[in-house]
Write a protein that holds these residues in place. Sequence first.
Motif, PDB file in Angstrom:
ATOM      1  N   GLY A  58      47.024  32.355 -37.881  1.00 52.73           N
ATOM      2  CA  GLY A  58      47.153  30.934 -38.160  1.00 52.73           C
ATOM      3  C   GLY A  58      46.762  30.091 -36.964  1.00 52.73           C
ATOM      4  O   GLY A  58      46.346  30.613 -35.917  1.00 52.73           O
ATOM      5  N   ALA A  62      41.466  32.108 -36.446  1.00 48.47           N
ATOM      6  CA  ALA A  62      41.242  32.224 -37.886  1.00 48.47           C
ATOM      7  C   ALA A  62      40.351  33.420 -38.214  1.00 48.47           C
ATOM      8  O   ALA A  62      40.545  34.106 -39.219  1.00 48.47           O
ATOM      9  CB  ALA A  62      40.617  30.936 -38.416  1.00 48.47           C
ATOM     10  N   ASN A  94      41.195  27.928 -32.167  1.00 48.96           N
ATOM     11  CA  ASN A  94      41.709  28.040 -33.539  1.00 48.96           C
ATOM     12  C   ASN A  94      40.705  28.749 -34.446  1.00 48.96           C
ATOM     13  O   ASN A  94      41.100  29.503 -35.350  1.00 48.96           O
ATOM     14  CB  ASN A  94      42.042  26.650 -34.085  1.00 48.96           C
ATOM     15  CG  ASN A  94      43.345  26.111 -33.523  1.00 48.96           C
ATOM     16  OD1 ASN A  94      44.315  26.840 -33.386  1.00 48.96           O
ATOM     17  ND2 ASN A  94      43.360  24.835 -33.182  1.00 48.96           N
ATOM     18  N   GLN A  95      39.411  28.527 -34.214  1.00 52.06           N
ATOM     19  CA  GLN A  95      38.403  29.241 -35.004  1.00 52.06           C
ATOM     20  C   GLN A  95      38.444  30.735 -34.714  1.00 52.06           C
ATOM     21  O   GLN A  95      38.321  31.563 -35.631  1.00 52.06           O
ATOM     22  CB  GLN A  95      37.018  28.683 -34.709  1.00 52.06           C
ATOM     23  CG  GLN A  95      36.751  27.312 -35.320  1.00 52.06           C
ATOM     24  CD  GLN A  95      35.324  26.839 -35.075  1.00 52.06           C
ATOM     25  OE1 GLN A  95      34.472  27.613 -34.651  1.00 52.06           O
ATOM     26  NE2 GLN A  95      35.065  25.565 -35.333  1.00 52.06           N
TER      27      GLN A  95
END
Length: 238
Positions: A96, A91, A87-88
């Motif tokens: 998203g 991002a 997720n990092q």
Amino acid sequence: MEQTLELLSLSPPGWGANLLRGLAASIQIALGAFGFGLIIGFFGAMGKLYGSPWVRDLLEVYTTVVRAVPELVLILILYYVGTDLINQAAAAMGRGPVQISGVAAGIWVLGIVQGAYSTEILRGAITAIPVGQIEAARAYGMPRGLMARRVTIPAMTAFAIPGLANLWLIATKDTALLAVVGFSELTLETRQAAQSTRAYFTFFLAAGFLYLMVTLFSGVIFGRIEKWARRGQPTHRS
């Protein structure tokens, strides 16, 4: 007895369908993790045997850490840290949050664990190959890839099957640990059914029976694979 059969029936209010659905998810994750672990293990074994010093050192750290840390702790670390890193990265690229399916995450987590054990099993199987076979292949001028396909892999299979059979059984049982992070596999389905009906003994006994059936069936399959892998080899009798 009638109440037990009713609880385990495939149609509501029975929970039999839920248990079978959980078993199917467990087998799906175990198959994926076992296959993923074999891929890691093969390249890991080749790296340990023929890689550069830094590759061997890196693989040694990987196999040592995975085998030393309890599997439940590894699952929690790989699941939460792995999803957080993904997720990092998403991002950072302006995207998203990434939704990772439970099956994919389970295969990834258990596959990393399986890979460490597969590396050592396959490394041992490769070193067990008679040296003369490898030397003969080199004398014929076989490139490394062709030698691996025609000599190394067929010869090592017979030595690796017993260890890989045990590793597969570990994979099927390790899927139960995924219940701690909410994966809907057999153990979680069993726990939910037991909590809803208070029939803990009935459902956990049924789950144990299903795991036993998987083990017995797997033993037959791996027995046939080992027999096929050892075709043409002399039979040792006491």
